[in-house]
Design a protein around this motif. Structure first.
Motif, PDB file in Angstrom:
ATOM      1  N   ASP A 231       0.810  -1.207   0.000  1.00 23.78           N
ATOM      2  CA  ASP A 231       0.000   0.000   0.000  1.00 23.78           C
ATOM      3  C   ASP A 231       0.844   1.258   0.000  1.00 23.78           C
ATOM      4  OD1 ASP A 231       0.722  -0.952   2.612  1.00 23.78           O
ATOM      5  OD2 ASP A 231      -0.547   0.601   3.479  1.00 23.78           O
ATOM      6  N   ARG A 232       2.116   1.140   0.421  1.00 22.15           N
ATOM      7  CA  ARG A 232       3.007   2.297   0.441  1.00 22.15           C
ATOM      8  C   ARG A 232       3.981   2.301  -0.734  1.00 22.15           C
ATOM      9  NH1 ARG A 232       4.839   2.287   6.846  1.00 22.15           N
ATOM     10  NH2 ARG A 232       2.738   2.481   7.738  1.00 22.15           N
ATOM     11  N   MET A 233       3.934   1.260  -1.554  1.00 23.83           N
ATOM     12  CA  MET A 233       4.891   1.134  -2.653  1.00 23.83           C
ATOM     13  C   MET A 233       4.314   1.563  -4.000  1.00 23.83           C
ATOM     14  SD  MET A 233       6.241  -2.635  -1.461  1.00 23.83           S
ATOM     15  CE  MET A 233       7.015  -2.992  -3.039  1.00 23.83           C
ATOM     16  N   ARG A 234       3.041   1.838  -4.050  1.00 20.94           N
ATOM     17  CA  ARG A 234       2.400   2.108  -5.339  1.00 20.94           C
ATOM     18  C   ARG A 234       2.607   3.530  -5.835  1.00 20.94           C
ATOM     19  NH1 ARG A 234      -0.750  -2.251  -6.355  1.00 20.94           N
ATOM     20  NH2 ARG A 234      -1.463  -3.496  -4.568  1.00 20.94           N
ATOM     21  N   ALA A 235       2.645   4.488  -4.928  1.00 21.01           N
ATOM     22  CA  ALA A 235       2.716   5.891  -5.325  1.00 21.01           C
ATOM     23  C   ALA A 235       4.153   6.311  -5.633  1.00 21.01           C
ATOM     24  CB  ALA A 235       2.137   6.763  -4.216  1.00 21.01           C
ATOM     25  N   PRO A 236       4.340   7.319  -6.481  1.00 16.51           N
ATOM     26  CA  PRO A 236       5.679   7.877  -6.704  1.00 16.51           C
ATOM     27  C   PRO A 236       6.262   8.393  -5.392  1.00 16.51           C
ATOM     28  CG  PRO A 236       4.135   8.673  -8.358  1.00 16.51           C
ATOM     29  CD  PRO A 236       3.318   7.975  -7.332  1.00 16.51           C
ATOM     30  N   VAL A 237       7.595   8.374  -5.293  1.00 14.01           N
ATOM     31  CA  VAL A 237       8.266   8.804  -4.060  1.00 14.01           C
ATOM     32  C   VAL A 237       9.350   9.826  -4.389  1.00 14.01           C
ATOM     33  CG1 VAL A 237       7.825   6.627  -2.867  1.00 14.01           C
ATOM     34  CG2 VAL A 237       9.921   6.895  -4.212  1.00 14.01           C
ATOM     35  N   ALA A 252      10.988   2.644  -5.516  1.00 14.66           N
ATOM     36  CA  ALA A 252      11.283   3.331  -6.771  1.00 14.66           C
ATOM     37  C   ALA A 252      12.568   4.155  -6.665  1.00 14.66           C
ATOM     38  CB  ALA A 252      10.110   4.225  -7.163  1.00 14.66           C
ATOM     39  N   ASP A 253      12.767   4.816  -5.528  1.00 14.87           N
ATOM     40  CA  ASP A 253      13.981   5.615  -5.333  1.00 14.87           C
ATOM     41  C   ASP A 253      15.215   4.732  -5.334  1.00 14.87           C
ATOM     42  OD1 ASP A 253      15.665   7.802  -4.658  1.00 14.87           O
ATOM     43  OD2 ASP A 253      15.499   7.296  -2.534  1.00 14.87           O
ATOM     44  N   VAL A 254      15.112   3.551  -4.746  1.00 15.59           N
ATOM     45  CA  VAL A 254      16.245   2.625  -4.707  1.00 15.59           C
ATOM     46  C   VAL A 254      16.556   2.104  -6.106  1.00 15.59           C
ATOM     47  CG1 VAL A 254      17.075   0.429  -3.777  1.00 15.59           C
ATOM     48  CG2 VAL A 254      15.801   2.001  -2.315  1.00 15.59           C
ATOM     49  N   LEU A 255      15.528   1.766  -6.876  1.00 13.95           N
ATOM     50  CA  LEU A 255      15.750   1.325  -8.259  1.00 13.95           C
ATOM     51  C   LEU A 255      16.402   2.416  -9.094  1.00 13.95           C
ATOM     52  CD1 LEU A 255      12.434  -0.616  -8.997  1.00 13.95           C
ATOM     53  CD2 LEU A 255      14.726  -1.588  -8.744  1.00 13.95           C
ATOM     54  N   TRP A 256      16.007   3.645  -8.850  1.00 15.07           N
ATOM     55  CA  TRP A 256      16.583   4.789  -9.568  1.00 15.07           C
ATOM     56  C   TRP A 256      18.092   4.847  -9.345  1.00 15.07           C
ATOM     57  CZ3 TRP A 256      15.888   8.073 -13.316  1.00 15.07           C
ATOM     58  CH2 TRP A 256      16.518   9.315 -13.325  1.00 15.07           C
ATOM     59  N   ARG A 257      18.518   4.446  -8.160  1.00 14.95           N
ATOM     60  CA  ARG A 257      19.939   4.455  -7.828  1.00 14.95           C
ATOM     61  C   ARG A 257      20.651   3.198  -8.312  1.00 14.95           C
ATOM     62  NH1 ARG A 257      22.291   3.286  -1.753  1.00 14.95           N
ATOM     63  NH2 ARG A 257      24.397   2.719  -2.437  1.00 14.95           N
ATOM     64  N   THR A 258      20.102   2.017  -8.001  1.00 12.04           N
ATOM     65  CA  THR A 258      20.839   0.770  -8.205  1.00 12.04           C
ATOM     66  C   THR A 258      20.928   0.341  -9.660  1.00 12.04           C
ATOM     67  OG1 THR A 258      18.826  -0.536  -7.795  1.00 12.04           O
ATOM     68  CG2 THR A 258      20.242  -0.053  -5.902  1.00 12.04           C
ATOM     69  N   ARG A 259      19.963   0.723 -10.473  1.00 11.22           N
ATOM     70  CA  ARG A 259      19.983   0.276 -11.874  1.00 11.22           C
ATOM     71  C   ARG A 259      21.239   0.749 -12.587  1.00 11.22           C
ATOM     72  NH1 ARG A 259      17.873   1.955 -16.973  1.00 11.22           N
ATOM     73  NH2 ARG A 259      17.141   0.179 -18.225  1.00 11.22           N
ATOM     74  N   GLY A 290       7.862  15.038 -13.280  1.00 10.95           N
ATOM     75  CA  GLY A 290       8.141  16.471 -13.285  1.00 10.95           C
ATOM     76  C   GLY A 290       8.104  17.143 -11.928  1.00 10.95           C
ATOM     77  N   ASP A 291       7.552  16.472 -10.929  1.00 12.35           N
ATOM     78  CA  ASP A 291       7.417  17.087  -9.606  1.00 12.35           C
ATOM     79  C   ASP A 291       8.527  16.695  -8.641  1.00 12.35           C
ATOM     80  OD1 ASP A 291       6.794  14.465  -9.285  1.00 12.35           O
ATOM     81  OD2 ASP A 291       4.832  14.775  -8.340  1.00 12.35           O
ATOM     82  N   GLY A 292       9.614  16.107  -9.151  1.00 13.16           N
ATOM     83  CA  GLY A 292      10.730  15.728  -8.293  1.00 13.16           C
ATOM     84  C   GLY A 292      10.623  14.345  -7.699  1.00 13.16           C
TER      85      GLY A 292
END
Length: 404
Positions: A231-237, A252-259, A290-292
């Motif tokens: 329930d906390r993983m669905r929205a953008p972070v 999502a933030d972790v994937l943005w880094r680790t990929r 676009g919102d960071g």
């Protein structure tokens, strides 16, 4: 089961043999002799919540199995509390709800004190090292007794002598001109974790104490408690530290880094995700908005991408747990022993409700991944499941069946 009150009486310190049969046997975290990386091989709940006189052997992959209410979550919480104490945390941080840790039906003693007792064994280059801790929960939270033993010798023992003082009397093995050294220690922290600051290491006995304490602290400290919350993983972070939280909210933030950091490890993650998600999976990635913020996506390989927010709970939990098993302390929000080389440490993942919302295929794939990663020696898994029949006979898996 009926549980009597917990004895918190101090005992005298002397270098005497440990009468527990397991302490004289050199066990290992893996086959083939003593492990190079310290690891916890036994959890003891002498008197804790619904457990009394319980000892659980832990392998590289351990599943606590049983119906609701038998103490699976309690066992994981006790392990996590020991890990926090080993990292130097105050007792109030390790046990935020100490009253819930007191054994069922435990009655206060004449001084209206109630408490609980837990412990563990850490295996490593020094052989099995035992730690046992007595905690007073009422009327005030404090550590009232602690014992560190190795090779049949008591290396450290603490005891509460004066309830009016916020200290315990400690004695540790010296083997010099005096057999032990005595000094007061604070009653709100684990004495074993403070030994490197108090023991000079001038005698063979002191060096043995330091080596045993270091093995215990290193084995306990690298722990990541994980229970993915779809329930906390669905929205953008928002983008942040890129270190995964225990609820995997910021996946999502972790994937943005680790990929971008490790192409090989990311390819392993994508391959693992294929085994647990419906449909084709060509890639797993995160894209900025676009919102960071960033959101996570599955690339289907045909020009179409599916937002992770559209996946079911089982798929989301599967993706999160696969990421945890394939990463390390640098990616997970965990406090490691920075003074010890990473090659000498093993990360333990504590996963409550490991099988929650997962279908049979997802359970099997995650277990296979856990066994494969544990076989490399860098990661261990202690998980709670409602039923472990699906894991029966699996190589490299220890199943602890808990009964009502």
């Amino acid at each position: 089961m009926a549980v009597s009150s917990v004895s918190l009486k101090p005992s005298s310190v002397s270098p005497k043999p440990d009468t527990n049969p397991s302490s004289g046997t050199r066990r290992s975290c893996a086959d083939g002799g003593l492990p190079e990386r310290p690891c916890v091989t036994e959890l003891r709940l002498s008197a804790f919540a619904g457990h009394r006189g319980a000892g659980f052997g832990l392998g590289a992959v351990t599943l606590f199995a049983g119906p609701s209410g038998v103490g699976k979550t309690g066992a994981l919480r006790a392990y996590e509390a020991l890990a926090r104490l080993g990292g130097g945390a105050e007792v109030g941080e390790a046990f935020p709800d100490p009253a819930a840790c007191v054994p069922d039906r435990a009655r206060p003693d004449a001084q209206r004190r109630r408490g609980f007792r837990i412990g563990c064994t850490a295996d490593g280059p020094e052989g099995p090292v035992r730690l046992d801790v007595a905690v007073q929960a009422e009327p005030e939270l404090r550590i009232v007794g602690e014992r560190l033993t190795a090779g049949g010798l008591v290396l450290l023992e603490t005891a509460l002598r004066d309830p009016a003082r916020r200290t315990v009397q400690a004695a540790w093995h010296t083997a010099g001109s005096a057999s032990v050294t005595r000094a007061p220690l604070p009653d709100d922290r684990l004495g074993t974790a403070m030994l490197p600051l108090r023991v000079a290491g001038k005698t063979d006995g002191q060096r043995r104490v330091l080596a045993a304490a270091e093995q215990m602290v290193v084995a306990l400290r690298s722990v990541f408690a994980c229970d993915p919350r779809p329930d906390r993983m669905r929205a953008p972070v928002p983008t942040g530290s890129g270190r995964l939280l225990g609820g995997c909210d910021n996946l999502a933030d972790v994937l943005w880094r680790t990929r971008a950091e490790c192409v090989r490890r990311h390819a392993q993650l994508v391959d693992a995700v294929r085994g647990g998600c419906t449909g084709a999976v060509a890639d797993l990635l995160a894209e900025p908005l676009g919102d960071g913020t960033v959101h996570a996506l599955l690339d289907r390989g045909d020009g179409f991408r599916t937002s992770l927010g559209r996946l079911g709970e089982g798929e989301l939990r599967y993706v999160a747990l696969a990421l945890v098993l394939l990463t390390g302390p640098g990616v997970l929000e965990v406090d490691t022993a920075g003074e010890v080389p990473a090659a000498m440490q093993s990360l333990t993942v504590l996963a409550d409700g490991f099988d929650r919302s997962l279908d049979p295929r997802q359970r099997r794939e995650l277990l296979r991944l856990a066994v494969r990663m544990a076989g490399r020696g860098h990661i261990r898994l202690v998980a709670a499941v409602s039923d472990a029949s699906w894991a029966a006979g699996a190589d490299g898996v220890t199943v602890v069946h808990l009964e009502p």
